[in-house]
Design an enzyme around this catalytic site. Structure first.
Site, PDB file in Angstrom:
ATOM      1  N   TRP A 469       0.901  -1.324  -0.062  1.00 21.46           N
ATOM      2  CA  TRP A 469       0.013  -0.036  -0.218  1.00 21.46           C
ATOM      3  C   TRP A 469       0.789   1.225  -0.029  1.00 21.46           C
ATOM      4  O   TRP A 469       0.238   2.513   0.207  1.00 21.46           O
ATOM      5  CB  TRP A 469      -0.784  -0.159   1.239  1.00 21.46           C
ATOM      6  CG  TRP A 469      -1.622  -1.391   1.312  1.00 21.46           C
ATOM      7  CD1 TRP A 469      -2.917  -1.453   0.891  1.00 21.46           C
ATOM      8  CD2 TRP A 469      -1.269  -2.578   2.151  1.00 21.46           C
ATOM      9  NE1 TRP A 469      -3.368  -2.642   1.077  1.00 21.46           N
ATOM     10  CE2 TRP A 469      -2.395  -3.503   1.785  1.00 21.46           C
ATOM     11  CE3 TRP A 469      -0.225  -2.956   2.764  1.00 21.46           C
ATOM     12  CZ2 TRP A 469      -2.376  -4.752   2.396  1.00 21.46           C
ATOM     13  CZ3 TRP A 469      -0.112  -4.140   3.159  1.00 21.46           C
ATOM     14  CH2 TRP A 469      -1.243  -5.076   3.091  1.00 21.46           C
ATOM     15  N   ASP A 470       2.125   0.975  -0.229  1.00 22.79           N
ATOM     16  CA  ASP A 470       3.113   2.179  -0.074  1.00 22.79           C
ATOM     17  C   ASP A 470       2.910   3.195   1.159  1.00 22.79           C
ATOM     18  O   ASP A 470       3.062   4.225   1.448  1.00 22.79           O
ATOM     19  CB  ASP A 470       2.685   3.331  -1.281  1.00 22.79           C
ATOM     20  CG  ASP A 470       3.779   4.269  -1.385  1.00 22.79           C
ATOM     21  OD1 ASP A 470       4.943   4.096  -0.921  1.00 22.79           O
ATOM     22  OD2 ASP A 470       3.359   5.617  -1.932  1.00 22.79           O
TER      23      ASP A 470
END
EC number: 1.1.5.2
Length: 808
Positions: A469-470
């Site tokens: 998800w960064d």
């Protein structure tokens, strides 16, 4: 009474409008209901169609029917969202407007209305308006409370020995607290602040710049002089009392539009101590006794004499070193961008860099490198993907590991423990991890604590497992000694994260002070990938208590809300850490994060923190390879020029389309309104002794929300709670300051309660962190209003200082 006589003009118009609204809501509402959304839209649509038919027939039953519709709407909306003004508006605005229309005498008479037949509808509309009015006096998102005012630690440690009147580093000290002991400006007189001086850098975007350009610089101040970088990394030395520019150094940034962004968050400072030696034991040079270290987006570090603005010729190659050569595996322009000021010890510069997100499996390494502050000689490295992360390049190992995890924001440094704390992100590509090795995820994302002299690992704490998800650690951690229940002081590190969790650790060992239990999370990654069964979730968090549901869906009107509801139910969403998917997944907290690079402002005396969390969902959709989405870049392919939209992810099975969860009706007009009910941004006060959020208030107004749209008109300055991008400042004057919100204001808050005490209009967005300092006994507050074109806010080049008027 009913009649079938020919309807009048107003009855025809009424029937047409109600029929159109009813048709849209019936068709859209049926779609919503079919995919699991609420039935209300289709029920309302059918009722509007019936009202249209009765109006056309000039049947006063239309008035009775619509009275039932209005009453039913009030009951439904209060049941679903309660007295929340912003949640009520889209559920009732069109219904109220249509009800008022029917009550107009020239309309009601044409459909057979009398004084008696309009009474039920008048009562229903009155109740609906009363519900809106009552909701003005309550805010279910608000938390009221008072932070403690007593001094818990009168003499907090400051290993950097920064004078109270100065601001030597990005966070004032390298502890990253963003707090000043100055109190001339305080809660009782802050309303008297006036502009002391205002200058322009004259450094603006040009045609050769990438799509994303951001002015995020935090100045530093010493010897009565401000030092800061502008958009193209020009270094300004400014008299802190007058605003007179002393000198400007231009590093001649080599840039092209393929860069992902153009950013400089600040500079660092080194002063040669007495009897100093370099890393080889040789006497330190006598020139450049005070040095400014400037990160440049093309991969360089430059040292400049703070007094003269001339480069320090003994450092590297005539004052600069290139962090990319000769040991980066790939040197494509723009892939490797130093954007944040490095940590400075007595002898070393400890430098990190941004790496292009979601670019390719063939990218530069994110290795941390330490250089001699006097000569530029590399002393140590920490290459997170290397089995031996401290292995220096040699003939058998000439380059760093490609795509090694990086740290793009400022690190923190405890001089007493001689540990540097590095907030790590995941290696790119960010949203798919099927090809990652154990080594590539061993130190990402999380906090790495290294010995500042050697780069040897002291400890590591992972904040997300197998990050898809960064969810980098995006903020400089804050170091503060916190009083425990038994009265002892524990050296703690506070690491705010994109998930909204603040991980609180003993900075000596990395052990949890605040528990962060492993919690089950949604499963089912894209083909070829996997998910971690659990994630650590800190008990000190600003993460929403509950997952998003239909009551959280928003829009400017009932129509927007309906289409947002359709959008919501077509996405995959199972709560925090829902994996990215081919159909598109709702990510909340989103990629922008609840905390971004601004971090916390921590008062080490009162042991309280001031924060500005964001509450904005994102959509992450994996896109299989195909036409227009090649596995490898075609000839003359360019970078994305930003971090949203289609991101290439060359070399893996999927590109990724990233964007905020926005109203699909307004977006074609360039109006970027979230599909989630506001607030989208807060200010919050945290008691660090109890680890509780004591107060939380929506922050910012609608005023500048139309900037960048096809309708760039100012809206009323109505408080709604807008996102902010930048850091807070707190002072011993019981004040917090923030300039980072999407509306163009600098605001001062009572730190105890969170109440806004003062604000001033800025000429552009100020997505930066303000600082404070004093010269000749006079305290100043300074911010950089330079704008952020992808946030989006108006671009500018304004450095503005505030102070109290001189006593006459």
């Amino acid at each position: 009474m009913s009649t079938t006589s020919r309807p009048g003009l107003w009855a025809l118009i009424t029937a047409a409008v109600f029929a159109l609204c009813g048709a849209i809501l019936t068709v859209g509402g049926a779609w919503v209901a079919a995919i699991g959304g609420p039935l209300y839209y289709v029920i309302l649509g059918l009722a509007l169609l019936a009202t249209a038919f009765l109006s056309f027939r000039r049947n006063p039953a239309a008035l009775y029917l619509f009275a039932v519709v209005v009453f039913g709407t009030v009951i439904w909306e209060l049941t679903v969202v309660g007295l929340d003004i912003w949640a009520l508006i889209p559920r009732s605005d069109i219904v109220i407007i249509l009800g008022i229309w029917l009550l107009l005498p020239f309309v009601s008479r044409q459909i057979g209305g009398t004084r008696t037949t309009v009474l039920p509808l008048a009562g229903a509309v009155g109740v609906a308006v009363l519900a809106l009015f009552a909701s003005l006096f309550t805010d279910p998102h608000d938390i009221s409370g008072d932070l403690p005012t007593q001094i818990a630690n009168a003499s907090p440690a400051d290993p950097d020995n920064v004078p109270a009147s100065e601001w030597h580093a990005y966070g004032r000290t390298q502890a990253g607290d963003r707090w000043s002991p100055l109190n001339q400006i305080n809660a009782s007189n802050v309303s008297n602040l006036k502009v002391a001086w205002h200058i322009h850098t004259k450094d603006m975007m040009n045609s050769n710049d990438p799509g994303e350009a951001t002015n995020e610089a935090t100045p530093i101040e010493f010897n009565n002089t401000l030092y800061m970088c502008s958009l193209h990394q020009k270094l300004f030395a400014v008299d802190g009392a007058t605003g007179n520019v002393k000198w400007v150094y231009d590093p001649k940034l080599q840039i092209n539009p393929g860069f992902q962004h153009l950013t400089c968050r600040g500079v660092s400072f080194h002063e040669t101590p007495a009897n100093a030696t370099d890393s080889d034991g040789n006497p330190a040079p006598t020139d450049c006794a005070k040095r400014i270290i400037l990160p440049v987006n093309d991969g360089r570090l430059v040292e400049v004499d703070a007094d003269t603005g001339k480069t320090c010729s003994g450092f590297g190659n005539n004052g600069e070193i290139d962090l990319r050569v000769p040991n980066q595996p790939y040197t494509t322009p723009g892939q490797y961008e130093p954007t944040s000021p490095p940590v400075i010890t007595d002898k070393l510069i400890i430098a990190n860099s941004a790496i292009t997100d979601n670019g390719s499996v063939k990218q530069a390494s994110g290795a941390t490198q330490a250089f001699d502050v006097y000569t530029g000689k590399r002393v140590w490295v920490f290459d997170a993907s290397n089995p031996d992360p401290n292995q220096l390049p040699d003939d058998s190992h000439p380059v760093f590991h490609p795509n090694s995890p990086n740290s793009w924001i400022v690190s923190s440094y405890d001089r007493n423990l001689n540990l540097v704390y590095i907030p790590m992100g995941v290696g790119t590509p960010d949203q798919w991890g099927g090809d990652r090795t154990k080594d590539s995820e061993r130190f990402a994302p999380g906090i790495v604590a290294l010995n500042a002299d050697t780069g040897k690992l002291a400890w590591f704490y992972q904040t997300v497992h197998h990050d898809l998800w960064d969810m980098d650690v995006p903020s400089q951690p804050s170091l503060v000694d916190v009083t425990q229940k038994d009265g002892t002081l524990v050296p703690a590190i506070y690491a705010p994260t994109k998930t909204g969790d603040i991980f609180v650790l003993d900075r000596r060992t990395g052990k949890e002070i605040v528990p962060a239990p492993e919690t089950p999370v949604p499963q089912g990654a894209a083909p070829g990938d996997h998910t971690s069964p659990t994630q650590p979730m800190s008990q000190l968090t600003l993460r929403p208590k509950n997952p998003l549901n239909d009551s959280d869906i928003w829009g400017g009107t009932i129509f927007d809300q309906m289409f947002c509801s359709i959008y919501f139910h077509t996405l995959r969403y199972e709560g925090p850490f829902t994996p990215p998917s081919l159909k598109g997944s709702l990510i909340f907290p989103g990629d922008l994060g609840m905390f971004e690079w601004g971090g916390l402002a921590v008062d080490p005396q009162r042991q309280v923190a001031f924060a500005n969390p964001i509450s904005l969902p994102f959509v992450s959709q994996l896109v299989p390879r195909g036409p227009g989405n090649p596995l490898w870049p075609e000839k003359d392919a360019k970078g994305t020029g930003g971090e949203t939209g289609l991101q290439h992810n060359y070399g893996i099975p999927y590109a990724v389309n990233l964007h905020p969860f926005l109203d699909p009706v307004l977006l074609p007009f360039g109006i970027k309104m979230p599909c989630r009910t506001p607030p989208w941004g807060y200010v919050a006060g945290i008691d660090l002794k109890t680890n509780k959020v004591v107060w939380q208030h929506r922050n910012g107004t609608l005023r500048d929300s139309m900037y960048g749209s096809s309708l760039p008109i100012p809206l009323p300055p109505i408080k709604i709670g807008v996102p902010s991008l930048g850091g807070p400042l707190s002072t011993a004057g019981n004040l917090g300051f923030l300039t980072a919100s999407m509306d163009y204001y600098i605001r001062a808050y009572n730190l105890t309660t969170g109440k806004v005490l003062w604000q001033d209009r800025l000429p552009a967005g100020a997505q930066a962190t303000p600082i404070t300092y004093a010269i000749n006994g006079k305290q100043y507050i300074v911010t950089y209003a330079g704008g952020h074109n992808s946030f989006p806010t108006r671009m500018g080049d304004d450095i503005i200082a505030y102070a109290l008027p001189d006593q006459k």
